[in-house]
Structures are given as C-alpha cells and as structure tokens.
Design an enzyme around this catalytic site. Structure first.
Site, mmCIF file in Angstrom:
data_model
loop_
_atom_site.group_PDB
_atom_site.id
_atom_site.type_symbol
_atom_site.label_atom_id
_atom_site.label_comp_id
_atom_site.label_asym_id
_atom_site.label_seq_id
_atom_site.Cartn_x
_atom_site.Cartn_y
_atom_site.Cartn_z
ATOM 1 N N HIS A 1 -14.944 9.873 38.174
ATOM 2 C CA HIS A 1 -15.945 9.580 37.146
ATOM 3 C C HIS A 1 -17.265 10.198 37.588
ATOM 4 O O HIS A 1 -17.629 10.147 38.764
ATOM 5 C CB HIS A 1 -16.106 8.072 36.963
ATOM 6 C CG HIS A 1 -17.255 7.706 36.076
ATOM 7 N ND1 HIS A 1 -17.184 7.774 34.704
ATOM 8 C CD2 HIS A 1 -18.515 7.275 36.374
ATOM 9 C CE1 HIS A 1 -18.340 7.398 34.185
ATOM 10 N NE2 HIS A 1 -19.160 7.097 35.181
ATOM 11 N N SER B 1 -21.414 10.337 36.226
ATOM 12 C CA SER B 1 -22.441 9.954 35.247
ATOM 13 C C SER B 1 -23.796 10.013 35.936
ATOM 14 O O SER B 1 -23.887 9.972 37.171
ATOM 15 C CB SER B 1 -22.180 8.551 34.688
ATOM 16 O OG SER B 1 -22.221 7.589 35.724
#
Length: 445
Positions: free
Chosen positions: A308, A310
């Site tokens: 992930h 971000s």
C-alpha cells in the site's frame, strides 16, 4: 716543613676517601648491571602463549552441544608450559533474549597444563548444551579472553543433524565443487542462507533482534535545483515467525511485514515543511535463495505480496494505491565480490480513485539493476516506463563504505543520488522533475 708534614698526614685520609667512593660506585654499577642482566634474561626467557578461538560452524544442530575450540601456540623460541582452565565462559545473545552467560567444560583427557615445544600448537575443545531458549542466529561473545565474537545459526528442524553435518563438510571443503556437493547433500543452497551477501531486498547485517532487518535503503540526502530540499527514507522488515529450520521455504516461515517511509523535505520554504511523504506498509513472502540454480545465474530469490502507498493527505492532494506484486531477483557472478543483480518488481493497481492515470507515468514494472560488492562501492538504478509517451523515471544511487574512507570506526555509506522523470513522490506523480542530484549518508543500501 710543618706544611709538608701536615700534607703527608692528610694524604692517606684523602686516598681512603677516594677508595671508598670508588668502591661505592663499583657496587652501584655492579648492582645495576646485575639488575639489567636479570631483567633482560627474564624478558628473553619469558615464553608467551597465543590463545585464539577458532570460528565454529555457521549452522549448528540444537541437539548437539555448542563446541568452542581454543588454539594454544608457543610463538617464542623457548618451550612453554601453559595452564588450561577447566571451564571457559561465553555470552549468548539472540532473538529478543537478553544476553546470558554459558560455561563450557573442557574436553576429557586434556591435562591442566600443556607443555609446548617452540612453534608447537594444541587445540583444546570446550562444550556445553545449547540453552532451550536459544533460537535463530545467536551471537557468541568470549568472556575473559581476547577473541572475536562469532555468529551461529541454531537449527531445530527435523533435518538438523544432516544440515549441520553438511555445513561442517562445506566449511572444511578444499574446493568449490566439494562445497557445492556438501550443500546439495541435504538439498540446501550453497553459502550462508541466513544472511546472504549482496541480498537484493535487504542488507547482510543482523541486529540483536533477529526478527528485524533492513529492507529498502535507509538514507538522508540534500540537493539543490531551484530550491534546496532533502530526501529521507526509513525502511525495515520484520520476519513474523522465526522457524526452527532457518533454511525452510515454507510460506509461514518466510512471511514478512515491512514498512517504508519516503519524504521530500522542502528546506527553501520559510517553515521548512515536508512537501510530501509516502507511507508504504507491505505484507509479503520472501526467500533470498529459492534453491533454483542454473549456469546462467548464481542465485535466484523471490518475493510476492501486497503493498500500500499513500501520502496521508485529504482532498485533491490525496494519493493512494494498493499493489499486489511479485519480485524475482537474479544475481550473477561472485556474491562476495563485484556482481550484477537484476530484480524486476511487477505489480498491478487496485483502488486508484484519487490518481487513476498513475500507470501512464509510472507503468507496471520497477526494474532494479545493481552492480558492486557487499564491502565496496555499489551503483543501484531503478527504471520505470509509463504506458504513455516517454513518461517514466530514472533513480540512481551510488554508495561507498565510510569505513574505507575514514577508518573502521565509521559505519554506513556515503550516498550520492540522481533522479530524473516522474513520480519521485506521490503528490507530484504527474509532474516532471527534470533532474535532481543529492549527496548524503546511508545506513543501509
């Protein structure tokens, strides 16, 4: 006449004083000479013994005792008598266990004193059972005698005896072919499978916490191109389960959690803010050596999982992607010297609502190419090619050990980086960075 008579009476007294002074001086010289002779004789006659600890096998079976071998040698031109202690003490440190002392007993049949001829040596073995709490890689520090520490991997798997025997045969082999044959006897890889040199996804170093190790490079570097900024990256991985057999290829035995944080720090702005930071947790399976061998490459590693990324922002500045990935790694040449590493990371995007066109600029492959040696210089370049036009990026990092420049007390590396293209940070993934060069310091590469 009285003068001469007085002089005659004084003459004997003066002669007696001179004789006494000469005698005192003679005694002083004689004592000094004797003391010097005794000192030189004692120095020349003193036989000095050299005591060294031989490195134990890198892999040990848990059901076999820990064995330490001391080498006593007479280095002078005189015979030597040395006293051999009945026990020696070492300190064991491994995993999350605190350091604990361990006393090893001298092998039977060895006398309390050894009589060595000039140039003669004698090996004396000391042993003790491994503590039940010892797991994974264990550091052995001698106590009370000067010797370098040793690292031993304790194998508690079902093949521990065969693996330990193959490890001993490999370390005693006189040719590379014999070493490969010994390793292949139990289906294991050649070399140190626990901390392989030149590992493309981690460093060879291991800390006291055996579960934690480096992952991506860790560094801080500064540069200027219109504005002054810094690039900072922290990264580590955690082995969730420490298996009894460190050479296991089982899924759960090689499951890792990793975390990487990369920040671009704007030093030209008044408040010197971080312009953007990428947070990247990952969960993946990883083995540094799959055991697959070919005349085309020296070693092949493999990783697969989900990552992930971000930037932790909201609104129009928010960036977030999820990527399942696979990453094979091939290494060519001598892994202990200069060698080539090729490692493509192939991924796919899941959930790109905030940045749906990121593949146009970043593509689906990060191609890492490295060349260098574990203890020397290294050049690592990551190439990306977007799906449209000539969008993409080049990210090169050159590192060199500080110990070779400033002495062995220094750790880490001097770091020189160059970036050109799109996507140095998530916020500006679609803005072109024409070039940026930086210089800094790296903890791991």
């Amino acid at each position: 006449m009285r003068f001469f008579a007085s002089l005659a009476r004084l003459a004997p007294d003066t002669s007696l004083q001179s004789q006494r002074a000469v005698q005192r001086n003679s005694r002083t010289v004689l004592l000094s000479t004797l003391l010097a002779i005794v000192t030189i004789g004692a120095f020349c006659g003193e036989a000095r013994a050299t005591v060294a600890m031989l490195q134990p096998a890198r892999v040990a079976a848990a059901n076999e005792p820990l064995q330490i071998t001391l080498l006593y040698s007479a280095d002078d031109a005189r015979a030597l008598t040395v006293t051999v202690p009945p026990t020696i003490r070492v300190t064991l440190t491994g995993a999350e266990e605190s350091p604990q002392p361990l006393d090893l007993q001298r092998e039977p049949g060895v006398p309390d004193t050894l009589h060595l001829r000039p140039g003669q040596f004698r090996k004396v073995r000391f042993s003790a059972p491994w503590p039940q709490s010892a797991r994974g890689e264990v550091r052995i520090d001698p106590v009370g005698f000067d010797a370098s520490p040793a690292l031993v991997a304790i194998n508690r798997g079902p093949q521990q005896d065969a693996i330990a025997q193959a490890e001993r045969a490999e370390s005693e082999a006189s040719t590379p072919a014999q070493a490969a044959e010994a390793a292949a006897a139990v289906g294991g890889p050649t070399g140190d499978a626990m901390s392989p040199p030149g590992d493309s996804l981690s460093t060879t170093g291991r800390g006291v916490l055996a579960h934690v190790s480096y992952y991506e490079p860790m560094y801080i570097a500064f540069g200027h191109n219109g504005d002054t900024n810094a690039r900072l990256q922290l990264s580590f991985k955690y082995r969730i389960l420490m298996p009894d057999d460190l050479r296991s290829k089982a899924f759960l035995d090689n499951l890792y959690f990793a975390y990487t944080q990369t920040s671009i720090w704007d030093l030209s702005a008044d408040s010197r803010p971080f312009r953007d930071t990428t947070y990247s947790p990952q969960l993946f399976y990883y083995v540094p050596d799959t055991g697959w061998h070919s005349p085309l490459f020296t070693r092949m590693g493999f990783a697969a999982g989900i990552a992930h990324e971000s930037n932790g922002k909201a609104g129009s500045d928010s960036r977030s992607i999820n990527m399942p990935f696979i990453r094979p790694t091939w290494e060519f040449g001598d892994l202990t010297g200069n060698h080539l590493t090729v490692s493509p990371k192939i991924y796919y995007y899941l959930g790109t609502s905030n940045n749906p066109d990121i593949a146009d600029y970043r593509g689906y492959v990060d191609l890492l190419v490295k060349y260098g040696s574990p203890d020397g210089w290294q050049l690592a370049t990551t190439l990306r090619k977007g799906t449209k036009h000539w969008y993409g990026s080049v990210d090169s990092q050159f590192t060199y050990p500080l110990a070779k420049l400033l002495g062995s007390k220094w750790g880490g590396y001097i770091w020189v980086g160059y970036f050109n293209g799109y996507g140095e940070d998530l916020l500006d993934y679609n803005n072109r960075q024409h070039w940026m060069a930086r210089v800094g310091y790296s903890i791991a590469r």
